[in-house]
Enzyme design. Structure first.
Site, PDB file in Angstrom:
ATOM      1  N   GLY A  46       0.840  -1.200   0.000  1.00  0.00           N
ATOM      2  CA  GLY A  46       0.000   0.000   0.000  1.00  0.00           C
ATOM      3  C   GLY A  46       0.863   1.233   0.000  1.00  0.00           C
ATOM      4  O   GLY A  46       2.082   1.166   0.272  1.00  0.00           O
ATOM      5  N   GLN A  51       2.833  10.131   1.793  1.00  0.00           N
ATOM      6  CA  GLN A  51       4.139   9.466   1.881  1.00  0.00           C
ATOM      7  C   GLN A  51       5.060   9.875   0.726  1.00  0.00           C
ATOM      8  O   GLN A  51       6.264   9.678   0.793  1.00  0.00           O
ATOM      9  CB  GLN A  51       3.975   7.943   1.880  1.00  0.00           C
ATOM     10  CG  GLN A  51       3.276   7.405   3.130  1.00  0.00           C
ATOM     11  CD  GLN A  51       3.135   5.906   3.091  1.00  0.00           C
ATOM     12  OE1 GLN A  51       2.174   5.380   2.518  1.00  0.00           O
ATOM     13  NE2 GLN A  51       4.082   5.195   3.666  1.00  0.00           N
ATOM     14  N   CYS A  94       5.577  -0.159   7.576  1.00  0.00           N
ATOM     15  CA  CYS A  94       5.269   1.076   6.859  1.00  0.00           C
ATOM     16  C   CYS A  94       6.521   1.513   6.112  1.00  0.00           C
ATOM     17  O   CYS A  94       7.612   1.538   6.688  1.00  0.00           O
ATOM     18  CB  CYS A  94       4.844   2.164   7.842  1.00  0.00           C
ATOM     19  SG  CYS A  94       4.418   3.720   7.042  1.00  0.00           S
ATOM     20  N   LEU A  95       6.350   1.849   4.835  1.00  0.00           N
ATOM     21  CA  LEU A  95       7.504   2.259   4.037  1.00  0.00           C
ATOM     22  C   LEU A  95       8.088   3.577   4.553  1.00  0.00           C
ATOM     23  O   LEU A  95       9.243   3.887   4.261  1.00  0.00           O
ATOM     24  CB  LEU A  95       7.101   2.384   2.558  1.00  0.00           C
ATOM     25  CG  LEU A  95       6.589   1.072   1.931  1.00  0.00           C
ATOM     26  CD1 LEU A  95       6.043   1.318   0.528  1.00  0.00           C
ATOM     27  CD2 LEU A  95       7.674   0.003   1.908  1.00  0.00           C
ATOM     28  N   HIS A 136      -4.846   1.304   7.306  1.00  0.00           N
ATOM     29  CA  HIS A 136      -3.502   1.865   7.527  1.00  0.00           C
ATOM     30  C   HIS A 136      -3.265   3.034   6.567  1.00  0.00           C
ATOM     31  O   HIS A 136      -2.792   4.098   6.976  1.00  0.00           O
ATOM     32  CB  HIS A 136      -2.470   0.746   7.316  1.00  0.00           C
ATOM     33  CG  HIS A 136      -1.035   1.164   7.334  1.00  0.00           C
ATOM     34  ND1 HIS A 136      -0.125   0.711   8.269  1.00  0.00           N
ATOM     35  CD2 HIS A 136      -0.323   1.979   6.517  1.00  0.00           C
ATOM     36  CE1 HIS A 136       1.062   1.241   8.027  1.00  0.00           C
ATOM     37  NE2 HIS A 136       0.973   2.007   6.961  1.00  0.00           N
ATOM     38  N   GLU A 137      -3.625   2.828   5.286  1.00  0.00           N
ATOM     39  CA  GLU A 137      -3.401   3.902   4.284  1.00  0.00           C
ATOM     40  C   GLU A 137      -4.335   5.084   4.552  1.00  0.00           C
ATOM     41  O   GLU A 137      -3.926   6.240   4.401  1.00  0.00           O
ATOM     42  CB  GLU A 137      -3.608   3.371   2.866  1.00  0.00           C
ATOM     43  CG  GLU A 137      -2.707   2.204   2.461  1.00  0.00           C
ATOM     44  CD  GLU A 137      -1.246   2.401   2.792  1.00  0.00           C
ATOM     45  OE1 GLU A 137      -0.775   3.553   2.836  1.00  0.00           O
ATOM     46  OE2 GLU A 137      -0.559   1.387   3.039  1.00  0.00           O
ATOM     47  N   HIS A 140      -2.981   7.379   7.133  1.00  0.00           N
ATOM     48  CA  HIS A 140      -1.961   8.321   6.618  1.00  0.00           C
ATOM     49  C   HIS A 140      -2.618   9.632   6.167  1.00  0.00           C
ATOM     50  O   HIS A 140      -2.026  10.704   6.312  1.00  0.00           O
ATOM     51  CB  HIS A 140      -1.233   7.723   5.414  1.00  0.00           C
ATOM     52  CG  HIS A 140      -0.069   6.828   5.756  1.00  0.00           C
ATOM     53  ND1 HIS A 140       1.039   7.271   6.419  1.00  0.00           N
ATOM     54  CD2 HIS A 140       0.168   5.517   5.476  1.00  0.00           C
ATOM     55  CE1 HIS A 140       1.918   6.279   6.562  1.00  0.00           C
ATOM     56  NE2 HIS A 140       1.406   5.192   5.998  1.00  0.00           N
TER      57      HIS A 140
HETATM   58  O1  K1U Z   1       3.904   2.370   4.012  1.00  0.00           O
HETATM   59  C1  K1U Z   1       2.830   1.856   3.776  1.00  0.00           C
HETATM   60  O2  K1U Z   1       1.786   2.422   4.072  1.00  0.00           O
HETATM   61  C2  K1U Z   1       2.819   0.511   3.100  1.00  0.00           C
HETATM   62  C3  K1U Z   1       2.786  -0.659   4.067  1.00  0.00           C
HETATM   63  C4  K1U Z   1       1.351  -1.137   4.150  1.00  0.00           C
HETATM   64  C5  K1U Z   1       0.983  -2.082   5.248  1.00  0.00           C
HETATM   65  C6  K1U Z   1       1.733  -3.188   5.547  1.00  0.00           C
HETATM   66  C7  K1U Z   1       1.327  -4.069   6.546  1.00  0.00           C
HETATM   67  C8  K1U Z   1       0.166  -3.842   7.215  1.00  0.00           C
HETATM   68  C9  K1U Z   1      -0.581  -2.742   6.922  1.00  0.00           C
HETATM   69  C10 K1U Z   1      -0.184  -1.870   5.923  1.00  0.00           C
HETATM   70  C11 K1U Z   1       3.703  -1.733   3.500  1.00  0.00           C
HETATM   71  O3  K1U Z   1       3.511  -2.192   2.426  1.00  0.00           O
HETATM   72  S1  K1U Z   1       5.053  -2.231   4.456  1.00  0.00           S
HETATM   73  C12 K1U Z   1       5.792  -3.539   3.463  1.00  0.00           C
HETATM   74  C13 K1U Z   1       5.010  -4.804   3.459  1.00  0.00           C
HETATM   75  O4  K1U Z   1       4.117  -4.986   4.248  1.00  0.00           O
HETATM   76  C14 K1U Z   1       5.319  -5.861   2.445  1.00  0.00           C
HETATM   77  C15 K1U Z   1       6.396  -5.766   1.623  1.00  0.00           C
HETATM   78  C16 K1U Z   1       6.656  -6.776   0.689  1.00  0.00           C
HETATM   79  C17 K1U Z   1       5.851  -7.857   0.602  1.00  0.00           C
HETATM   80  C18 K1U Z   1       4.756  -7.963   1.433  1.00  0.00           C
HETATM   81  C19 K1U Z   1       4.500  -6.964   2.361  1.00  0.00           C
HETATM   82 ZN    ZN Z   2       2.343   3.358   6.071  1.00  0.00          ZN
END
Ligand code: K1U
Ligand code: ZN
Length: 178
Positions: A46, A51, A94-95, A136-137, A140
């Site tokens: 997401g 972001q 979260c990225l 989660h998004e 943000h």
């Molecule tokens: O930064 C963000 O908002 C993105 C975040 C979203 C998220 C992840 C987990 C739970 C709720 C919301 C991410 O994508 S973090 C990276 C991640 O979860 C992932 C990366 C590679 C493969 C699978 C998952």
């Molecule tokens: Zn996030």
């Protein structure tokens, strides 16, 4: 399409309220596509517009594995119409908070209304990780990070580490960050 640098915490742009979009026009469609490319590249499941420094109510989500066909969701002005009484807990990342994770409890099922990439009003029922990711998004867009759902002790520990890494100019992520 373009890869956009991802803002990492602590940063005041991640704590702002975002504004609704008037309509999904060519500019917002381009933003959605650039956000998707940035999210796939990271990789993540997401991404929200703040972001990447754009304070507008736009999010993208795709839970497909990298060897599966893509299932991108592009959402403008997402609003929760229903949330379930039962909760689910997921370990979230979260990225914008690279290398940090925490268990967050949220409603297990949601119904969300949004404008899609063709400016059509859509409604979606979601559960499991999809419901968690959309919430989660959407957080943000209100300047809320997953660490805001943790105890002050855990939140401050994570934010202190991220600030230290930023001051030391130590990149924590493999994708481009600011
Ligand atoms: O930064 C963000 O908002 C993105 C975040 C979203 C998220 C992840 C987990 C739970 C709720 C919301 C991410 O994508 S973090 C990276 C991640 O979860 C992932 C990366 C590679 C493969 C699978 C998952
Ligand atoms: Zn996030």
């Amino acid at each position: 399409m373009a890869l956009l640098p991802i803002i990492t915490a602590p940063d005041p742009r991640l704590k702002q309220l975002c504004a609704p979009v008037e309509a999904v026009d060519a500019e917002i469609r381009q933003l959605m596509d650039d956000m998707l490319e940035t999210m796939y590249n990271a990789p993540g499941i997401g991404l929200a517009a703040p972001q990447v420094g754009v304070l507008k109510n736009v999010i993208v989500v795709d839970l497909a594995d990298e060897n599966e066909e893509k299932t991108p969701l592009r959402m403008a002005n997402p609003e929760l119409l229903e949330v379930s009484d039962d909760d689910a807990s997921y370990e979230e990342g979260c990225l914008s908070l690279p290398e940090h994770y925490g268990d967050v409890v949220r409603p297990a099922k949601i119904k969300v209304r949004f404008l899609d990439h063709e400016n059509e009003i859509r409604e979606l029922d979601a559960e499991g990780l999809l419901a968690t990711c959309i919430q989660h998004e959407m957080d943000h867009l209100d300047g809320i990070l997953f660490v805001d759902h943790l105890t002050a002790l855990k939140r401050n520990m994570i934010l202190r580490k991220l600030l230290k890494a930023k001051k030391a100019d130590k990149p924590l992520a493999s994708y481009a960050t600011v």
